[in-house]
Design an enzyme around this catalytic site. Structure first.
Site, PDB file in Angstrom:
ATOM      1  N   GLY A  48       0.782  -1.230   0.000  1.00 43.74           N
ATOM      2  CA  GLY A  48       0.000   0.000   0.000  1.00 43.74           C
ATOM      3  C   GLY A  48       0.813   1.280   0.000  1.00 43.74           C
ATOM      4  O   GLY A  48       0.371   2.291  -0.540  1.00 43.74           O
ATOM      5  N   GLU A 103       3.513   4.518   6.091  1.00 47.76           N
ATOM      6  CA  GLU A 103       2.312   3.682   5.964  1.00 47.76           C
ATOM      7  C   GLU A 103       1.289   4.353   5.045  1.00 47.76           C
ATOM      8  O   GLU A 103       1.255   5.579   4.949  1.00 47.76           O
ATOM      9  CB  GLU A 103       1.666   3.493   7.338  1.00 47.76           C
ATOM     10  CG  GLU A 103       2.052   2.207   8.043  1.00 47.76           C
ATOM     11  CD  GLU A 103       1.265   0.989   7.563  1.00 47.76           C
ATOM     12  OE1 GLU A 103       0.719   1.027   6.435  1.00 47.76           O
ATOM     13  OE2 GLU A 103       1.212  -0.001   8.298  1.00 47.76           O
ATOM     14  N   ASP A 104       0.469   3.539   4.434  1.00 47.50           N
ATOM     15  CA  ASP A 104      -0.627   4.072   3.621  1.00 47.50           C
ATOM     16  C   ASP A 104      -1.779   4.528   4.505  1.00 47.50           C
ATOM     17  O   ASP A 104      -2.217   5.669   4.451  1.00 47.50           O
ATOM     18  CB  ASP A 104      -1.097   3.023   2.602  1.00 47.50           C
ATOM     19  CG  ASP A 104      -1.344   1.642   3.226  1.00 47.50           C
ATOM     20  OD1 ASP A 104      -1.104   1.452   4.452  1.00 47.50           O
ATOM     21  OD2 ASP A 104      -1.761   0.730   2.493  1.00 47.50           O
ATOM     22  N   ASP A 107      -5.897   1.918  10.389  1.00 46.96           N
ATOM     23  CA  ASP A 107      -7.321   1.728  10.698  1.00 46.96           C
ATOM     24  C   ASP A 107      -7.442   1.413  12.185  1.00 46.96           C
ATOM     25  O   ASP A 107      -7.565   2.295  13.009  1.00 46.96           O
ATOM     26  CB  ASP A 107      -7.857   0.613   9.802  1.00 46.96           C
ATOM     27  CG  ASP A 107      -9.344   0.368   9.982  1.00 46.96           C
ATOM     28  OD1 ASP A 107      -9.960   1.064  10.803  1.00 46.96           O
ATOM     29  OD2 ASP A 107      -9.895  -0.522   9.323  1.00 46.96           O
ATOM     30  N   PHE A 156     -14.261   2.509   3.805  1.00 49.41           N
ATOM     31  CA  PHE A 156     -13.222   1.790   3.071  1.00 49.41           C
ATOM     32  C   PHE A 156     -12.856   2.620   1.840  1.00 49.41           C
ATOM     33  O   PHE A 156     -13.695   2.899   0.991  1.00 49.41           O
ATOM     34  CB  PHE A 156     -13.710   0.394   2.665  1.00 49.41           C
ATOM     35  CG  PHE A 156     -12.605  -0.460   2.128  1.00 49.41           C
ATOM     36  CD1 PHE A 156     -11.736  -1.124   2.992  1.00 49.41           C
ATOM     37  CD2 PHE A 156     -12.408  -0.586   0.760  1.00 49.41           C
ATOM     38  CE1 PHE A 156     -10.698  -1.897   2.496  1.00 49.41           C
ATOM     39  CE2 PHE A 156     -11.369  -1.362   0.254  1.00 49.41           C
ATOM     40  CZ  PHE A 156     -10.514  -2.024   1.124  1.00 49.41           C
ATOM     41  N   ASP A 163      -5.831  -0.571  -2.276  1.00 50.59           N
ATOM     42  CA  ASP A 163      -6.536  -1.406  -3.252  1.00 50.59           C
ATOM     43  C   ASP A 163      -7.864  -1.934  -2.726  1.00 50.59           C
ATOM     44  O   ASP A 163      -8.133  -1.924  -1.528  1.00 50.59           O
ATOM     45  CB  ASP A 163      -5.670  -2.614  -3.622  1.00 50.59           C
ATOM     46  CG  ASP A 163      -5.677  -3.679  -2.511  1.00 50.59           C
ATOM     47  OD1 ASP A 163      -5.434  -3.311  -1.346  1.00 50.59           O
ATOM     48  OD2 ASP A 163      -5.948  -4.847  -2.813  1.00 50.59           O
ATOM     49  N   ARG A 169      -5.020   0.647  -7.024  1.00 47.55           N
ATOM     50  CA  ARG A 169      -3.798   1.218  -6.427  1.00 47.55           C
ATOM     51  C   ARG A 169      -3.267   2.356  -7.292  1.00 47.55           C
ATOM     52  O   ARG A 169      -2.659   3.301  -6.799  1.00 47.55           O
ATOM     53  CB  ARG A 169      -2.702   0.153  -6.307  1.00 47.55           C
ATOM     54  CG  ARG A 169      -2.955  -0.901  -5.242  1.00 47.55           C
ATOM     55  CD  ARG A 169      -1.659  -1.674  -4.982  1.00 47.55           C
ATOM     56  NE  ARG A 169      -1.900  -2.972  -4.374  1.00 47.55           N
ATOM     57  CZ  ARG A 169      -2.091  -3.170  -3.071  1.00 47.55           C
ATOM     58  NH1 ARG A 169      -2.094  -2.161  -2.240  1.00 47.55           N
ATOM     59  NH2 ARG A 169      -2.281  -4.389  -2.607  1.00 47.55           N
TER      60      ARG A 169
HETATM   61  P1  5GP Z   1      -5.057  -1.918  10.782  1.00 49.78           P
HETATM   62  O1  5GP Z   1      -4.186  -2.999  11.315  1.00 49.78           O
HETATM   63  O2  5GP Z   1      -4.590  -0.515  11.157  1.00 49.78           O
HETATM   64  O3  5GP Z   1      -6.503  -2.118  11.151  1.00 49.78           O
HETATM   65  O4  5GP Z   1      -5.075  -2.052   9.213  1.00 49.78           O
HETATM   66  C1  5GP Z   1      -4.107  -1.519   8.416  1.00 49.78           C
HETATM   67  C2  5GP Z   1      -4.133  -2.144   7.033  1.00 49.78           C
HETATM   68  O5  5GP Z   1      -5.475  -2.494   6.627  1.00 49.78           O
HETATM   69  C3  5GP Z   1      -3.654  -1.118   6.013  1.00 49.78           C
HETATM   70  O6  5GP Z   1      -2.251  -1.154   5.861  1.00 49.78           O
HETATM   71  C4  5GP Z   1      -4.421  -1.535   4.774  1.00 49.78           C
HETATM   72  O7  5GP Z   1      -3.738  -2.552   4.106  1.00 49.78           O
HETATM   73  C5  5GP Z   1      -5.735  -2.098   5.302  1.00 49.78           C
HETATM   74  N1  5GP Z   1      -6.787  -1.075   5.290  1.00 49.78           N
HETATM   75  C6  5GP Z   1      -7.375  -0.491   6.371  1.00 49.78           C
HETATM   76  N2  5GP Z   1      -8.319   0.391   5.993  1.00 49.78           N
HETATM   77  C7  5GP Z   1      -8.344   0.372   4.639  1.00 49.78           C
HETATM   78  C8  5GP Z   1      -9.106   1.096   3.645  1.00 49.78           C
HETATM   79  O8  5GP Z   1      -9.973   1.936   3.915  1.00 49.78           O
HETATM   80  N3  5GP Z   1      -8.836   0.792   2.349  1.00 49.78           N
HETATM   81  C9  5GP Z   1      -7.898  -0.121   1.975  1.00 49.78           C
HETATM   82  N4  5GP Z   1      -7.730  -0.325   0.675  1.00 49.78           N
HETATM   83  N5  5GP Z   1      -7.151  -0.820   2.878  1.00 49.78           N
HETATM   84  C10 5GP Z   1      -7.377  -0.560   4.197  1.00 49.78           C
END
Ligand code: 5GP
Length: 183
Positions: A48, A103-104, A107, A156, A163, A169
């Site tokens: 990402g 980081e992208d 969440d 999302f 993606d 992407r």
């Molecule tokens: P976390 O562990 O913080 O819940 O999740 C982080 C990962 O979940 C991110 O690096 C990404 O890959 C994915 N992710 C979380 N939210 C989104 C979103 O809104 N869109 C996309 N495409 N990926 C997300």
């Protein structure tokens, strides 16, 4: 591609490509100032963060080096569980280095929490985090994100490296998808 190229798949644009680039320029200036006189090692989280890494590194006016980690995070549907597996580890030794995780999106923060713990154990001189997007839930986690591009609603999103099913992407804008795409 731009949102208009896939208008039928799109619900709404949260940030245009220009807004994203403007914010990257601001963050680059802030990071340059904060790391003045220090050599920075950027660690991108694949896949990402590829776009953020490419743009942020070029927005910097000082030297930096780059390395990558690929991790897979197990979760149900679109939520991660915090159970993380390293698919590709770093190629460099980070001990004694000033490290910035790129980081992208954050969440729940569970993935990041794992990463920070893992990298901290390798004894870098400093360890900070930059994320392009952050969702509300992340704010309640104990991981301190120093640089945030944008705080976004709990939706999302795709584009700018993010993606859905491997697609979008390469979308310059960032936004949400129409309901029919998920069916
Ligand atoms: P976390 O562990 O913080 O819940 O999740 C982080 C990962 O979940 C991110 O690096 C990404 O890959 C994915 N992710 C979380 N939210 C989104 C979103 O809104 N869109 C996309 N495409 N990926 C997300």
């Amino acid at each position: 591609m731009d949102a208009k190229d896939i208008a039928q798949d799109f619900e709404h644009v949260l940030f245009t490509a220009d807004q994203v680039q403007d914010r990257i320029t601001e963050l680059g200036a802030q990071i340059d100032a904060d790391y003045e006189g220090k050599e920075l090692l950027l660690i991108g989280v694949l896949n990402g963060a590829i776009m953020v890494m490419a743009d942020l590194s070029r927005a910097l006016r000082s030297h930096c080096t780059m390395d990558w980690m690929a991790i897979s995070s197990y979760g149900s549907g679109t939520k991660s569980s915090g159970v993380v597996r390293i698919l590709k580890d770093l190629s460099t030794d980070i001990s004694g280095k000033h490290v910035l995780i790129v980081e992208d999106i954050v969440d729940t923060g569970l993935t990041l929490s794992y990463l920070v713990q893992n990298l901290q154990s390798r004894e870098p001189a400093s360890l900070e985090i930059m994320t392009m997007f952050r969702k509300p839930e992340a704010i309640t986690t104990d991981v301190d994100v120093k640089y945030v591009g944008f705080d976004i609603p709990n939706e999302f999103v795709v584009g700018y490296g993010l993606d859905y099913a491997g697609r979008y992407r390469n979308l310059r804008d960032v936004g949400t998808l129409a309901e029919h795409v998920y069916r």
